[in-house]
Design an enzyme around this catalytic site. Structure first.
Site, PDB file in Angstrom:
ATOM      1  N   SER A 159      -9.822  -0.496   7.194  1.00 49.90           N
ATOM      2  CA  SER A 159      -9.298  -0.422   5.827  1.00 49.90           C
ATOM      3  C   SER A 159      -8.582  -1.647   5.299  1.00 49.90           C
ATOM      4  CB  SER A 159      -8.363   0.774   5.700  1.00 49.90           C
ATOM      5  OG  SER A 159      -9.131   1.935   5.578  1.00 49.90           O
TER       6      SER A 159
ATOM      7  N   LYS B 126       0.854  -1.198   0.000  1.00 48.09           N
ATOM      8  CA  LYS B 126       0.000   0.000   0.000  1.00 48.09           C
ATOM      9  C   LYS B 126       0.885   1.242   0.000  1.00 48.09           C
ATOM     10  CE  LYS B 126      -3.920   1.984   2.585  1.00 48.09           C
ATOM     11  NZ  LYS B 126      -4.808   1.825   3.768  1.00 48.09           N
TER      12      LYS B 126
ATOM     13  N   SER C 162      -9.730   1.891   2.917  1.00 49.98           N
ATOM     14  CA  SER C 162      -8.859   2.620   2.035  1.00 49.98           C
ATOM     15  C   SER C 162      -7.829   1.751   1.312  1.00 49.98           C
ATOM     16  CB  SER C 162      -8.125   3.710   2.822  1.00 49.98           C
ATOM     17  OG  SER C 162      -7.292   3.133   3.808  1.00 49.98           O
TER      18      SER C 162
END
Ligand code: GLN
Length: 445
Positions: free
Chosen positions: A151, A52, A127
């Site tokens: 997330s 990420k 997210s």
């Protein structure tokens, strides 16, 4: 294979922001020598991983999906990235996300949204939407995500993959760009539970560079995957079944039947403060974010606005241009909640609610081994359907946020489909008892 799949699919999925093809191939070539030399191999030897884009990677652009950091090349690796390298995984690229991890649909990326590989008209969740979509689309063997209020788990649920948020403090956050420091945790997103155990084994453990890192002994997570859940006591909070989509609820009840068939017992319980979790979280997370994000001033990191008259203008213009609308909303909300006169009414009150929520979990774990419910109230929703309505978007987090506030570990494992879209089962454990949730998820899978 991962790069081939990226080539074939990522134009439509949009999971990656930056690829590391040259670096990855060089790293893989160095590992190749080991194949013939017979030397000991790392735990994740040769596995392609996507990270990420809020975890810093030396020499590899790290943007947090923000225009503010669109030119930022870190000079060091986050501890998790270093540990992946040590385990001989190969970093193939950086994954799309909501800007600074603020969001639940990945539509807040300032570059482009991510699309759900199961249905390209729908969101992948957020997210860590890029992290979940990449695994679902075969664009990485596994990925790392971060979870502040859900997330990792919510996108895993929407994309039909496994996502584990470890206990707060189990995995080092050194080199994770901070959103809300009292909540942020890094964890694996994988195709199955066994892979999650492997990745957790490689990244968990004390790190002197993170002052919130717990100094606990790391068990052998793989040995927890026995398939045996006979006699296991499961609590099912009624607040986690009320109001969820009936088809999601049906999939969860079916999963509980499967566990019952394996010898586990379940009972309905109440976590009475659940309804206050979302309000408390958005005050606390935004307050911490407003403080953490003050470091982005156009001087120290990232993009600097041109033609500023004086220093104050430089800060103002860089921040006005660099941050997207959701990030600005959180900074304003947090600054307001922390300001004198409002601190006691909002921030302090929210902290007290947080303690009550933690106590709900403590009391339940006195009598039960794990808590089980859905990961999210619905399956993946259509792109664009909620983006104009932040309050509706915030309410999607109702089932993941209490866990984050309490700091306990939880895992989302696919448990079926509703109208052709994946449903995630959330398994919540006692602090530092990742072994139990992996065991239950593995037995179920
Ligand atoms: N959707 C939540 C938020 O917008 C959770 C985000 C996260 O866990 N990073 O804050």
């Amino acid at each position: 294979e991962a790069f081939a799949n990226i080539g074939k699919r990522d134009e439509r999925v949009g999971a990656y922001l930056t690829l590391n093809e040259e670096g990855a191939r060089a790293q893989a070539a160095a590992l190749d020598d080991k194949l013939v030399s017979g030397e000991a191999r790392g735990l994740l030897f040769g596995l392609p991983v996507g990270v990420k884009d809020n975890m810093v990677t030396e020499g590899l652009r790290t943007t947090c999906a923000s225009q503010f950091l669109s030119n930022y090349n870190p000079i060091y690796d986050a501890t998790v990235v270093a540990r992946l390298k040590q385990a001989e995984a190969v970093t193939i690229g950086k994954l799309n996300m909501d800007e600074f991890a603020m969001g639940g649909s990945n539509e807040n990326s300032s570059f482009h949204p991510v699309r759900n590989p199961w249905d390209l008209t729908r969101v992948p969740g957020g997210s860590s939407g890029g992290s979940a979509a990449a695994v679902a689309a075969g664009e990485a063997y596994f990925t790392l995500g971060s979870d502040t209020g859900g997330s990792i788990r919510q996108p895993a649920s929407y994309c039909g993959v496994v996502g584990l948020k470890p206990t707060y403090g189990l995995v080092s956050r050194y080199g994770l760009v901070a959103f809300a420091s009292s909540l942020d945790q890094i964890g694996p997103i994988t195709k199955n539970v066994e892979d999650a155990a492997y990745v957790l084994q490689a990244i968990a453990g004390h790190d002197a560079k993170d002052s919130t890192s717990a100094n606990v002994e790391i068990p052998d997570y793989l040995s927890a995957l026995t398939g045996d859940v006979a006699g296991l006591r499961i609590a099912v909070p009624k607040e986690y079944l009320d109001g969820v989509d009936p088809k999601v609820k049906a999939a969860i009840l079916e999963a509980l039947c499967v566990l019952e068939g394996l010898g586990a017992v379940w009972e309905e319980v109440s976590l009475p403060h659940t309804e206050y979790a979302v309000a408390a979280y958005y005050l606390l997370a935004s307050s911490e974010a407003s403080s953490n994000l003050s470091r982005f001033d156009g001087v120290r990191y990232g993009v600097r606005a041109d033609h500023s008259g004086n220093l104050l203008d430089l800060y103002l213009e860089s921040r006005s241009q660099g941050f997207g609308p959701e990030v600005k909303r959180r900074i304003m909300l947090g600054t307001y909640a922390l300001s004198s006169g409002y601190y006691d009414a909002y921030y302090l009150k929210a902290q007290k609610v947080r303690t009550l929520i933690k106590q709900d979990f403590d009391q339940t774990f006195d009598k039960y081994d794990v808590i089980i419910g859905p990961t999210a109230p619905t399956t993946a929703f259509p792109l664009g359907s909620q983006v104009g309505d932040p309050l509706t978007m915030y309410l999607n987090d109702i089932l993941t946020i209490p866990v984050s506030l309490a700091g306990v570990p939880a895992l989302s494992v696919p448990c079926g489909f509703a109208d052709g879209l994946p449903v995630g089962l959330q398994i919540i454990g006692k602090p530092f008892d990742e072994s139990s949730i992996l065991r239950v998820a593995h037995a179920f899978e």
